[in-house]
Design a protein around this motif. Structure first.
Motif, PDB file in Angstrom:
ATOM      1  N   SER A 152     -10.384 -43.752 -71.696  1.00  0.00           N
ATOM      2  CA  SER A 152      -9.144 -43.630 -71.022  1.00  0.00           C
ATOM      3  C   SER A 152      -8.661 -42.174 -71.468  1.00  0.00           C
ATOM      4  O   SER A 152      -9.123 -41.413 -72.256  1.00  0.00           O
ATOM      5  CB  SER A 152      -8.042 -44.357 -71.780  1.00  0.00           C
ATOM      6  OG  SER A 152      -7.993 -44.189 -73.026  1.00  0.00           O
ATOM      7  N   GLY A 153      -7.782 -41.722 -70.580  1.00  0.00           N
ATOM      8  CA  GLY A 153      -7.195 -40.255 -70.767  1.00  0.00           C
ATOM      9  C   GLY A 153      -6.107 -39.870 -70.212  1.00  0.00           C
ATOM     10  O   GLY A 153      -5.716 -40.545 -69.466  1.00  0.00           O
ATOM     11  N   ASN A 154      -5.879 -38.696 -70.199  1.00  0.00           N
ATOM     12  CA  ASN A 154      -4.559 -38.075 -69.413  1.00  0.00           C
ATOM     13  C   ASN A 154      -5.258 -36.818 -68.576  1.00  0.00           C
ATOM     14  O   ASN A 154      -6.020 -36.255 -68.880  1.00  0.00           O
ATOM     15  CB  ASN A 154      -3.413 -37.633 -70.551  1.00  0.00           C
ATOM     16  CG  ASN A 154      -3.031 -38.820 -71.421  1.00  0.00           C
ATOM     17  OD1 ASN A 154      -2.704 -39.646 -71.104  1.00  0.00           O
ATOM     18  ND2 ASN A 154      -3.219 -38.410 -72.727  1.00  0.00           N
ATOM     19  N   LYS A 198       2.214 -35.888 -64.451  1.00  0.00           N
ATOM     20  CA  LYS A 198       1.282 -36.434 -65.496  1.00  0.00           C
ATOM     21  C   LYS A 198       0.597 -37.537 -65.077  1.00  0.00           C
ATOM     22  O   LYS A 198       0.934 -38.584 -64.232  1.00  0.00           O
ATOM     23  CB  LYS A 198       1.969 -36.961 -66.807  1.00  0.00           C
ATOM     24  CG  LYS A 198       0.912 -37.391 -67.937  1.00  0.00           C
ATOM     25  CD  LYS A 198       1.795 -37.821 -69.061  1.00  0.00           C
ATOM     26  CE  LYS A 198       0.727 -38.509 -70.028  1.00  0.00           C
ATOM     27  NZ  LYS A 198       1.342 -38.999 -71.135  1.00  0.00           N
ATOM     28  N   THR A 217      -2.218 -40.873 -66.058  1.00  0.00           N
ATOM     29  CA  THR A 217      -3.143 -41.395 -67.052  1.00  0.00           C
ATOM     30  C   THR A 217      -4.044 -42.401 -66.334  1.00  0.00           C
ATOM     31  O   THR A 217      -3.768 -42.904 -65.225  1.00  0.00           O
ATOM     32  CB  THR A 217      -2.054 -42.387 -67.919  1.00  0.00           C
ATOM     33  OG1 THR A 217      -1.493 -43.111 -67.149  1.00  0.00           O
ATOM     34  CG2 THR A 217      -1.315 -41.375 -68.901  1.00  0.00           C
ATOM     35  N   TYR A 218      -5.165 -42.504 -66.922  1.00  0.00           N
ATOM     36  CA  TYR A 218      -6.197 -43.362 -66.309  1.00  0.00           C
ATOM     37  C   TYR A 218      -7.111 -44.217 -67.339  1.00  0.00           C
ATOM     38  O   TYR A 218      -6.943 -43.803 -68.463  1.00  0.00           O
ATOM     39  CB  TYR A 218      -7.156 -42.494 -65.450  1.00  0.00           C
ATOM     40  CG  TYR A 218      -7.873 -41.379 -65.962  1.00  0.00           C
ATOM     41  CD1 TYR A 218      -7.240 -40.254 -66.084  1.00  0.00           C
ATOM     42  CD2 TYR A 218      -9.059 -41.468 -66.808  1.00  0.00           C
ATOM     43  CE1 TYR A 218      -7.919 -39.186 -66.882  1.00  0.00           C
ATOM     44  CE2 TYR A 218      -9.636 -40.581 -67.362  1.00  0.00           C
ATOM     45  CZ  TYR A 218      -9.089 -39.300 -67.273  1.00  0.00           C
ATOM     46  OH  TYR A 218      -9.670 -38.197 -68.026  1.00  0.00           O
ATOM     47  N   TYR A 219      -7.646 -45.150 -66.963  1.00  0.00           N
ATOM     48  CA  TYR A 219      -8.293 -46.105 -67.683  1.00  0.00           C
ATOM     49  C   TYR A 219      -9.738 -46.468 -67.018  1.00  0.00           C
ATOM     50  O   TYR A 219      -9.502 -46.915 -65.941  1.00  0.00           O
ATOM     51  CB  TYR A 219      -7.530 -47.103 -68.245  1.00  0.00           C
ATOM     52  CG  TYR A 219      -8.067 -48.206 -68.820  1.00  0.00           C
ATOM     53  CD1 TYR A 219      -8.545 -47.980 -70.169  1.00  0.00           C
ATOM     54  CD2 TYR A 219      -8.525 -49.259 -68.289  1.00  0.00           C
ATOM     55  CE1 TYR A 219      -9.265 -48.850 -71.239  1.00  0.00           C
ATOM     56  CE2 TYR A 219      -9.312 -50.578 -69.144  1.00  0.00           C
ATOM     57  CZ  TYR A 219      -9.766 -50.357 -70.378  1.00  0.00           C
ATOM     58  OH  TYR A 219     -10.264 -51.036 -71.104  1.00  0.00           O
ATOM     59  N   ALA A 220     -10.687 -46.544 -67.737  1.00  0.00           N
ATOM     60  CA  ALA A 220     -12.068 -46.940 -67.055  1.00  0.00           C
ATOM     61  C   ALA A 220     -12.626 -48.187 -67.338  1.00  0.00           C
ATOM     62  O   ALA A 220     -13.759 -48.607 -67.214  1.00  0.00           O
ATOM     63  CB  ALA A 220     -13.192 -45.716 -67.196  1.00  0.00           C
ATOM     64  N   GLY A 221     -12.088 -48.937 -68.104  1.00  0.00           N
ATOM     65  CA  GLY A 221     -12.324 -50.119 -68.694  1.00  0.00           C
ATOM     66  C   GLY A 221     -12.682 -50.555 -69.953  1.00  0.00           C
ATOM     67  O   GLY A 221     -12.890 -51.217 -70.638  1.00  0.00           O
ATOM     68  N   ALA A 250     -10.576 -46.947 -62.541  1.00  0.00           N
ATOM     69  CA  ALA A 250     -10.075 -48.363 -61.896  1.00  0.00           C
ATOM     70  C   ALA A 250      -8.518 -48.253 -62.039  1.00  0.00           C
ATOM     71  O   ALA A 250      -7.802 -48.796 -61.209  1.00  0.00           O
ATOM     72  CB  ALA A 250     -10.736 -49.415 -62.355  1.00  0.00           C
ATOM     73  N   GLY A 251      -8.109 -47.910 -63.247  1.00  0.00           N
ATOM     74  CA  GLY A 251      -6.649 -47.911 -63.386  1.00  0.00           C
ATOM     75  C   GLY A 251      -6.243 -46.541 -63.474  1.00  0.00           C
ATOM     76  O   GLY A 251      -6.547 -45.536 -64.227  1.00  0.00           O
ATOM     77  N   VAL A 252      -5.122 -46.387 -62.640  1.00  0.00           N
ATOM     78  CA  VAL A 252      -4.723 -44.874 -62.573  1.00  0.00           C
ATOM     79  C   VAL A 252      -2.979 -45.141 -62.609  1.00  0.00           C
ATOM     80  O   VAL A 252      -2.654 -45.784 -61.621  1.00  0.00           O
ATOM     81  CB  VAL A 252      -5.173 -44.310 -61.284  1.00  0.00           C
ATOM     82  CG1 VAL A 252      -4.480 -42.919 -61.129  1.00  0.00           C
ATOM     83  CG2 VAL A 252      -6.767 -43.920 -61.353  1.00  0.00           C
ATOM     84  N   ASN A 253      -2.114 -44.386 -63.152  1.00  0.00           N
ATOM     85  CA  ASN A 253      -0.990 -44.288 -63.065  1.00  0.00           C
ATOM     86  C   ASN A 253      -0.471 -42.831 -62.849  1.00  0.00           C
ATOM     87  O   ASN A 253      -0.736 -41.868 -63.702  1.00  0.00           O
ATOM     88  CB  ASN A 253      -0.293 -44.837 -64.163  1.00  0.00           C
ATOM     89  CG  ASN A 253       1.379 -44.966 -63.928  1.00  0.00           C
ATOM     90  OD1 ASN A 253       1.767 -45.426 -63.171  1.00  0.00           O
ATOM     91  ND2 ASN A 253       1.833 -44.003 -64.901  1.00  0.00           N
TER      92      ASN A 253
END
Lengths: 198, 538
Positions: free
Chosen positions: B321-323, B310, B312-316, B295-298
């Motif tokens: 989360s990871g790179n 690069k 970065t992402y986050y799934a809640g 859901a969260g992507v940068n």
């Protein structure tokens, strides 16, 4: 370069998309640093708590335009803490309905103010620096906060404040000079009032 | 020793609860089933559309890919219409102007100037809540923008603005001629206090992208760099998509890559984002579309001419989360489980991988194709900084300067100057000799001749170091406080006077009466702003 498990850009994406749990995690993550910064500017820890609440309310209100610097919100939060503290009364007006719902603070008197000052800056010079810091303009406070207190890199501070690196440098130098001047004045004033004329 | 005041736990819990309520009170968001989706989602990697095989040949760039359980989705964009906007106001014949390929060296003013030779008023300059920006195009040419400043309404005594504006002006900073100027005004949506609107130079393609995020009403246009006329409307988002970020693909393609968050028909956030590379003048024909199941992507800026970014992402869940690394040529995405950072320096890029315990850091030098140039291991968490010059990078914001090809590593072992292309140590110095501690405070390194200026942002004086040996020469004889830096002189504005100062000795070369709110180099020429006026210094 971080080794933290939490990926803040992604957490923020989720939070500003409406995930209240993610937003609460951001509050948990940054509450203490925001509170600590507010303590530098407010005489009462309870006011600092209110400022903390308002900073996170601002974070939500302004979620569409908040930008991360070096993949963290902390720069934006600290600068906003300075701004909210400067505009405490106006900010309180904006968020009165929400702040009124926070349990009232324990009664506090002059003794508490003294205690807070003492607790924040136990040494006399530290207290003077704290007092001088509170007298700086918002721009000076932002520069000192990011570059000195939080040890942001030049580029990070520039990105957080959206000003050129050269301006960060010049503002930092001037802010330090003003902080130094105010600190000296405060120490001299304290010396005069507390032990000067005999 | 006294105790630091603690946040009252009861009040903190109440504030936390109020914040959650406040977020959930917002209409158009129903997060319960989003969280249910996320609860069952395992994000350990993401597969992208495009030529994964090509990307995986670049192992030196990506490293070993992490196990992937993601699902590939490639969505062709729907057609969008081009929009033409009124022509720019041109005040000079539209000779073709292009972004220089060589760095732009600032032209020092060696003698006291007699006064400004030109002045002009870019639209919006000097208004409250506005920030002036400059992008060097080539020697004598700069793009001056006056954009909304984030947070302006908080520091202003006025009520939050309901409208916003942006202006972009191409200026010949030698003559003061305004080549063209464009201006946009728009109403902000309810609840939006200011928007992030800016101009991005699209590499060396001869185009400029004007883009707004945070407000759907702001300008989104592709402009011709030479004339300022609109080439096309920029329409990156399809229904249900929200533009989060746009970054420029370096080089002459004129392409951008955009991150687009997704919502369903009810407005709920969907647990994935799309990243697309396209010509901003023709978003219907994306070169690639990559879905990232989080859901969260940068997606970071690529920097340099390097062909990857690069992610970065986050799934809640923090555990999820990871790179990862996104190949800008193909859209291929490879997750990387370990923490890392990229440092895009001039002519090479450094990837830094700290080990989990922070006991050491591995630095890998990469060329623009992602091939490994060298590898070094440093003790502890290594701080890496490029040695900079005063020359500007064309097409980049004004504070981006070119490196010398060397970088400094500050680690538990001391300070080392390293050659960026070979990774070999040129010299090493003890932290104590440089009056530094480890971990170090933020530092900036700038080379001038044989002297390395080490600007210390931790409150200590700045230092001068012999660039050839690393020997500490002493603290700087002046406080290195200035608005902008030329090749040999720095310039500062105090109390209605502008001064030029020798950067090494601190000697004041000249001082002249000139009020300036800001000083900066634009197109290699020193300019100043005061109120609504931009003028030359000499």
């Amino acid at each position: 370069m971080g080794t933290e498990l939490v990926n803040e850009p992604a957490l923020w994406e989720l939070a500003r998309g409406g995930d209240s749990g993610a937003f609460a995690m951001l509050y948990d993550r940054h509450r203490d640093r925001v509170f600590g910064q507010a303590l530098r500017l407010m005489r009462s820890p309870h006011d600092a708590e209110d400022v903390t609440a308002m900073v996170f309310l601002e974070l939500w209100r302004r979620r569409k335009i908040v930008t991360l610097v070096n993949e963290t919100l902390i720069g934006w939060l600290l600068v906003t803490t300075n701004n909210v503290s400067h505009n405490f009364v106006r900010s309180m007006r904006r968020y009165k309905a929400v702040i009124d719902r926070i349990p009232p603070a324990e009664p506090e008197g002059a003794h508490d103010f003294d205690r807070v000052d003492e607790e924040i800056d136990s040494a006399g010079r530290g207290r003077s620096v704290g007092s001088a810091f509170a007298q700086l303009s918002a721009n000076d406070q932002n520069i000192i906060t990011l570059c000195v207190l939080e040890e942001f890199s030049l580029a990070e501070a520039a990105a957080a404040l959206r000003i050129p690196v050269g301006t960060v440098k010049s503002r930092l130098s001037r802010a330090k000079q003003r902080l130094s001047a105010l600190t000296t004045e405060d120490i001299q004033r304290t010396a005069i009032t507390s032990g000067g004329a005999k | 020793m006294t105790e630091t005041p603690k946040f009252d736990p009861q009040r903190s819990a109440a504030i936390r609860h109020l914040l959650i309520e406040n977020v959930e009170a917002e209409p158009k968001r129903r997060t319960s089933h989003l969280r249910a989706l996320l609860a069952g989602l395992i994000i350990t990697g993401v597969v992208a559309s495009g030529s994964t095989a090509l990307a995986l040949n670049r192992d030196s760039l990506f490293g070993a890919p992490a196990p992937s359980t993601g699902v590939e989705v490639s969505t062709p964009p729907t057609p969008t219409a081009s929009v033409t906007t009124p022509p720019a106001q041109e005040t000079e014949s539209p000779a073709r102007i292009s972004v220089a390929t060589a760095p732009i060296v600032p032209q020092d003013i060696a003698t006291q100037p007699t006064g400004p030779t030109w002045s002009l008023q870019p639209p919006g300059l000097g208004e409250p809540g506005k920030l002036v920006g400059s992008i060097d195009i080539s020697e004598d040419y700069a793009l001056i923008s006056v954009a909304p400043e984030h947070g302006a309404d908080l520091t202003s005594e006025s009520l939050p603005a309901s409208t916003s504006s942006l202006s972009v002006t191409l200026v010949n900073t030698r003559t003061g001629d305004q080549v063209w100027s464009r201006e946009w005004h728009w109403d902000l949506e309810a609840g939006v206090s200011s928007a992030d609107a800016r101009a991005l130079v699209l590499g060396t393609s001869g185009r400029v992208l004007v883009v707004t995020t945070g407000s759907e009403n702001g300008p989104r246009e592709v402009l011709d760099l030479s004339t300022g006329t609109a080439v096309a409307a920029f329409q990156p988002a399809e229904p249900g998509e929200t533009l989060k970020k746009v970054s420029v693909v370096p080089g002459d393609s004129g392409d951008v890559y955009a991150t687009l968050a997704q919502r369903d028909d009810q407005g709920d956030v969907l647990p994935y984002s799309l990243v697309k590379r396209f010509d901003p003048a023709n978003t219907t024909d994306a070169q690639w579309v990559t879905r990232i199941d989080a859901a969260g992507v940068n997606v970071g800026d690529s920097g340099n001419d390097i062909g990857y970014a690069k992610v970065t992402y986050y799934a809640g869940d923090p555990q999820q989360s990871g790179n990862g690394v996104l190949d800008l040529a193909t859209g291929a995405f490879v997750a990387r489980p370990e923490p890392f950072e990229y440092y895009p320096f001039t002519g090479y890029t450094i990837r830094s991988n700290p080990d989990e315990a922070g006991g050491s850091s591995t630095l890998t030098g990469l060329d623009d194709d992602g091939n490994t140039l060298w590898t070094r291991t440093e003790t502890g968490l290594a701080q890496v900084d490029e040695v900079l010059t005063s020359a500007a990078i064309p097409g980049s914001p004004r504070w981006s300067t070119v490196g010398t090809g060397q970088f400094v590593v500050v680690s538990a072992n001391g300070v080392a100057l390293v050659d960026g292309l070979t990774g070999s140590t040129i010299w090493q110095a003890a932290l104590a000799d440089w009056k530094l501690e480890y971990p170090s405070v933020p530092l900036r390194f700038e080379a001038q001749g044989d002297v390395l200026t080490v600007t210390n942002f931790g409150g200590s004086p700045s230092s001068l170091v012999d660039l050839t040996t690393g020997a500490w020469m002493g603290f700087s004889p002046w406080d290195i406080s200035y608005e902008t830096s030329g090749a040999e002189y720095a310039y500062r504005s105090i109390d209605g006077q502008v001064s030029a100062i020798d950067k090494i000795s601190g000697e004041v070369i000249w001082t002249t009466d000139l009020a300036a709110d800001s000083l900066f180099f634009a197109g290699g020429r020193l300019v100043a702003t005061e109120g609504n006026t931009l003028r030359s210094v000499g």
